[in-house]
Design a protein around this motif. Structure first.
Motif, PDB file in Angstrom:
ATOM      1  N   GLY A 151      45.304  14.515  42.952  1.00 18.91           N
ATOM      2  CA  GLY A 151      45.863  13.530  43.897  1.00 18.91           C
ATOM      3  C   GLY A 151      46.365  12.446  43.143  1.00 18.91           C
ATOM      4  N   ILE A 152      45.507  11.920  42.077  1.00 20.25           N
ATOM      5  CA  ILE A 152      46.022  10.615  41.318  1.00 20.25           C
ATOM      6  C   ILE A 152      47.452  11.188  40.530  1.00 20.25           C
ATOM      7  N   ARG A 170      50.562  18.464  46.359  1.00 21.84           N
ATOM      8  CA  ARG A 170      49.480  17.852  47.413  1.00 21.84           C
ATOM      9  C   ARG A 170      48.998  18.986  48.345  1.00 21.84           C
ATOM     10  N   ALA A 171      50.138  19.878  48.505  1.00 22.47           N
ATOM     11  CA  ALA A 171      49.598  20.895  49.444  1.00 22.47           C
ATOM     12  C   ALA A 171      48.595  21.688  48.834  1.00 22.47           C
ATOM     13  N   ARG A 172      48.754  22.195  47.674  1.00 23.80           N
ATOM     14  CA  ARG A 172      47.665  22.877  46.868  1.00 23.80           C
ATOM     15  C   ARG A 172      46.264  22.323  47.245  1.00 23.80           C
ATOM     16  N   ILE A 173      46.186  20.785  46.879  1.00 23.43           N
ATOM     17  CA  ILE A 173      44.939  20.079  46.747  1.00 23.43           C
ATOM     18  C   ILE A 173      44.384  20.302  48.256  1.00 23.43           C
ATOM     19  N   SER A 174      45.168  20.117  49.225  1.00 25.08           N
ATOM     20  CA  SER A 174      44.755  20.012  50.735  1.00 25.08           C
ATOM     21  C   SER A 174      43.943  21.462  51.036  1.00 25.08           C
ATOM     22  N   LYS A 194      43.035  23.456  48.807  1.00 24.18           N
ATOM     23  CA  LYS A 194      41.784  23.591  47.908  1.00 24.18           C
ATOM     24  C   LYS A 194      40.386  22.761  48.620  1.00 24.18           C
ATOM     25  N   LEU A 195      40.800  21.604  49.208  1.00 18.03           N
ATOM     26  CA  LEU A 195      39.429  20.888  49.789  1.00 18.03           C
ATOM     27  C   LEU A 195      39.324  21.527  50.933  1.00 18.03           C
ATOM     28  N   LYS A 196      40.118  22.087  51.708  1.00 18.47           N
ATOM     29  CA  LYS A 196      39.684  22.710  53.071  1.00 18.47           C
ATOM     30  C   LYS A 196      38.990  24.060  52.613  1.00 18.47           C
ATOM     31  N   GLY A 197      39.080  24.709  51.639  1.00 14.43           N
ATOM     32  CA  GLY A 197      38.341  25.888  50.973  1.00 14.43           C
ATOM     33  C   GLY A 197      38.745  27.146  51.281  1.00 14.43           C
TER      34      GLY A 197
END
Lengths: 448, 387
Positions: free
Chosen positions: A352-353, A439-443, A445-448
């Motif tokens: 994210g950073i 960012r799409a990847r992160i979201s 990943k965070l959603k699982g």
């Protein structure tokens, strides 16, 4: 109101909303499409033999033998033009003075147009400026110049109420009855044989330095300058921004001081970019004297304080998005606060950073106003890494302005300007696109 | 914090740590935190520095020339000897393009934000957001180049027809809507169903006739307009509105999202349509947040340099008549950018300091509007959470 009208209102309300989003998408298209379609023309175009001559002479590129045979075959057709010119020269000598005077100015116009089309004529002095050493290097420009040779442009100002209208008069008619009259149809019919147009891919546009203030050559000095400036800005702003974000999210206690610091951050984000430029001039150059005058380092510092708030905000959001359970798990294992931040929170927040960092990098690369007074020059060659502390640099954003608004022949080098804009827009949009994907990847990943 | 303290005391019982080492640890912690704090405070220091250094070079101008000329005269001849430094026309130009871009960007931006937050399904929204981000990412100089090289010649050559088509396309749907709603509203008080319908149809026909006449009359007037210069306030306003849109959309979307589901559902439960729900309940609830978005968007337009420098024509005069957007103007930002190169040679003169005075003016405006919008957002958050 009856129910039908209410329904119509409801639907049209939806339509207005969707319409405005479509208008925004269209606005993006309208701006980007001409830039892309014309900008590609800087690299892919129909080049003439003059282009290959120029490449050989200025950059020592291309096969000597091929070029020699090409030049020879084009010269075969050109000699006839030159013969006609000298024949007309001889004819002029025999004319009566009044008649000669009548032809003189028109003849010099023809010569100028021919020079622009084919390069220096035999007997001309070797031109000082590189731009006059070659004929038209690009086929579409050659066609324009051919039109200029064949037709004289005149303005019809007979009606004072409306703006003057341009109309064209054939030059061949003006020279009717002289030996020069044959020149116009000859050039028109043999222009391709004289210039040998062929499809050209000129990657050198990206990697070459410019020749004679962008008449020929590429935009490497600008690309490199933009890279130095943006990377320099990141070098200063990224660590500071991340540290400040750690303070704001992990250590700051709510209170007057904290809210002051936060307001300072948003104030900095709202400062007009030109004011950053003035500040850079007044502070970094005139007060701190980081360099004698404009320099890359002064520009980078100015850009750095401009992108600092964006980086802080992005890093804060990224840190806050790390699930609380991570932190608690780490603390419950006996890890100290700082250890938790360094080993658990920062790694989790890193993508994210980085996203915020990449977007800021794009912003730093695209900004013009802050570097006008601090770092940018309009002409110059690529600078070495050692010179960043002392010398200014050309940069894409500034040179787009400069070539489009201040260059002496702005209309003639539109392809270079478009190419530069395309290069800049591509750099910035690619950076943003990668940020969006990241960012799409992160979201996900965070959603699982 | 309490948990941490407990943990620390446990640790000091479990492991024998010398007093000296504990003191060192504490010192390291304080030192680390103060380093973090000083970096965070760095931003505030920069803001103070910006104000200080811009003001330091702005004050001499007012000392030399006083205030009244700068704000009341529109004679801008800085290069003359002695120079004239009336910035009224320049300030007016800045306000003019800012207002123009706001008139385009605010309705569009708010409509788009509503659409994104309340109307579009999630799957479409996913594709709409990157479009807005891309629009925000395009460098200002690229917009300026577009305005100068593409839009300006287009306006100069076929400005009239362009204006006419814009008028037709933009206004005709709204006129149609106004005709339907107007005739409905006017007839709604009639009780008897048959008479009501009759008068409704009559009014509909009457109003449509008026609307069509209006459309064509104004359209033909617009078609006849000749735009003398393509680099004018209208051109700049259009491009600036593109640049202000992303800010307005994303900030007002946040404000709309902050309005809770319960308010929306309450309105739907009372039988309101979606449009009525949005206009009558959600927009009022989010109005302060949207106002903040508008202020931020306007600031983006006011502070923008490259577009106005390249495409506004840079002629320092107040247009005739004052609302004529088809004339060239000059703005504060463009003046700073354009004149600094020459004024820099004569550091210390009024010509140099007047540019800093303009910068200070911009800085103060941006500071105030930022402050106001931030207050507004904070207050909205408080009221919404208070409910």
């Amino acid at each position: 109101m009856n129910i039908g009208t209410r329904k119509i209102l409801d639907r049209s309300f939806t339509a207005v909303g969707i319409g405005s989003i479509i208008v925004m998408a269209l606005a993006l298209m309208v701006v980007v499409v001409p830039i892309v379609s014309n900008g590609i023309g800087a690299i892919f175009f129909t080049g003439t033999v003059e282009h290959r001559k120029m490449l050989h002479a200025e950059f020592n590129r291309g096969e000597r033998q091929n070029l020699a045979s090409e030049v020879a075959s084009s010269e075969r057709y050109r000699t006839k033009v030159y013969e006609m010119l000298s024949a007309f020269d001889a004819e002029l000598e025999t004319m009566e003075p009044e008649k000669k005077a009548q032809y003189d100015s028109k003849y010099s116009q023809v010569k100028t147009a021919l020079h622009a089309l084919l390069g220096p004529l035999p007997g001309d002095m070797v031109p000082m400026l590189t731009r006059f050493k070659y004929g038209q290097t690009r086929w579409e420009k050659a066609e324009e110049k051919l039109h200029e040779l064949l037709y004289e442009s005149k303005w019809d100002n007979s009606n004072p109420d409306i703006m003057g209208k341009e109309y064209f008069v054939s030059r061949a008619v003006a020279f009717e009855g002289t030996s020069l009259a044959a020149l116009f149809p000859y050039v028109k019919n043999n222009i391709e044989k004289m210039l040998l147009p062929e499809f050209t891919v000129y990657w050198g546009f990206i990697t070459d330095s410019s020749v004679d203030s962008h008449f020929f050559g590429g935009i490497w000095p600008e690309i490199q300058g933009t890279f130095f400036l943006a990377m320099g800005a990141m070098l200063f702003a990224f660590p500071l921004g991340v540290i400040a974000a750690i303070y704001f999210t992990e250590y700051a206690k709510p209170g007057f001081l904290n809210s002051m610091l936060r307001s300072a951050n948003s104030t900095l984000a709202g400062v007009p970019s030109i004011v950053f430029g003035m500040f850079g001039l007044a502070f970094f150059i005139n007060t701190l004297r980081v360099s004698e005058s404009k320099s890359v380092i002064a520009g980078s510092l100015t850009l750095a304080i401009m992108i600092l708030p964006t980086i802080i905000r992005a890093a804060e959001e990224a840190i806050l998005a790390v699930p609380k359970t991570y932190r608690e798990a780490s603390l419950s294992l006996g890890s100290t606060k700082w250890n938790t931040i360094a080993t658990v929170i920062l790694p989790a927040a890193l993508p994210g950073i980085l996203t915020g960092g990449v977007i800021s990098l794009g912003r730093a690369a695209g900004e013009t106003a802050p570097i006008i007074f601090t770092a940018a020059v309009s002409v110059g060659s690529a600078i070495g890494l050692a010179d960043v502390f002392s010398s200014p640099t050309p940069a894409l954003s500034w040179n787009i302005y400069n070539l489009a608004s201040e260059h002496e022949a702005a209309a003639q080098i539109r392809h270079v300007q478009y190419g530069m804009v395309l290069a800049l827009v591509t750099i910035v949009l690619l950076l943003n696109l990668s940020a969006i994907v990241l960012r799409a990847r992160i979201s996900k990943k965070l959603k699982g | 914090m309490a948990g941490e303290r407990v943990k620390e005391s446990n640790r000091s019982n479990a492991f024998v740590v010398s007093a000296r080492k504990r003191a060192m640890q504490k010192l390291a912690k304080i030192a680390g935190e103060s380093i973090l704090f000083s970096v965070a405070a760095f931003v505030a220091v920069i803001v103070l520095f910006i104000f200080f250094f811009v003001a330091r070079d702005a004050v001499p101008f007012f000392q030399i020339r006083g205030f009244s000329e700068f704000f009341t005269s529109s004679n801008w001849y800085p290069a003359d000897e002695p120079g004239e430094f009336g910035a009224l026309a320049i300030i007016y130009g800045s306000l003019m393009v800012t207002l123009g871009s706001a008139m385009i960007a605010v309705p569009m931006g708010v409509a788009a934000a509503i659409c994104l937050s309340d109307i579009l399904p999630f799957s479409v929204r996913q594709y709409a957001k990157p479009v807005i981000e891309m629009l925000a990412a395009i460098p200002s100089v690229a917009f300026g180049f577009f305005a100068l090289v593409v839009l300006a010649p287009l306006m100069q050559n076929s400005g009239g027809p362009m204006l006419m088509w814009a008028w037709w396309i933009l206004v005709s749907p709204f006129l149609l809507l106004a005709v339907i709603v107007g005739s409905d509203l006017l007839t709604s008080s009639i009780k008897e169903e048959k008479r009501r319908q009759k008068s409704y149809v009559l009014l509909l026909i009457l109003f449509s006739l008026i609307a069509v006449v209006l459309l064509f009359k104004v359209g033909s007037v617009l078609n006849g307009i000749q735009i003398l210069t393509g680099t004018n306030a209208l051109n700049v306003s259009i491009i600036l509105s593109f640049m202000a849109l992303p800010t307005i959309v994303s900030v007002s979307e946040d404000a709309l999202q902050a309005v809770g589901r319960d308010i929306r559902e309450g309105s739907y439960a009372l039988g309101a349509t979606r449009a009525e729900t949005i206009i009558k309940t959600i927009l009022p609830a989010a109005s302060s947040g949207i106002l903040a978005a508008v202020i931020l968007g306007i600031m983006r337009a006011l502070g923008e340099t490259m577009v106005v420098w390249m495409a506004s024509g840079n002629s320092s005069h107040i247009p005739e008549p004052w609302f004529n957007y088809l004339e060239a103007i000059r703005t504060l930002t463009a003046t700073i950018a354009g004149d600094m190169g020459e004024a820099d040679q004569v550091t210390g003169s009024a010509r140099f300091h007047v540019l800093f005075a303009m910068g200070l003016l911009l800085l103060i405006i941006s500071f105030i509007s930022n402050f106001v919008s931030e207050r507004i957002v904070v207050r909205q958050r408080k009221t919404l959470s208070g409910q």
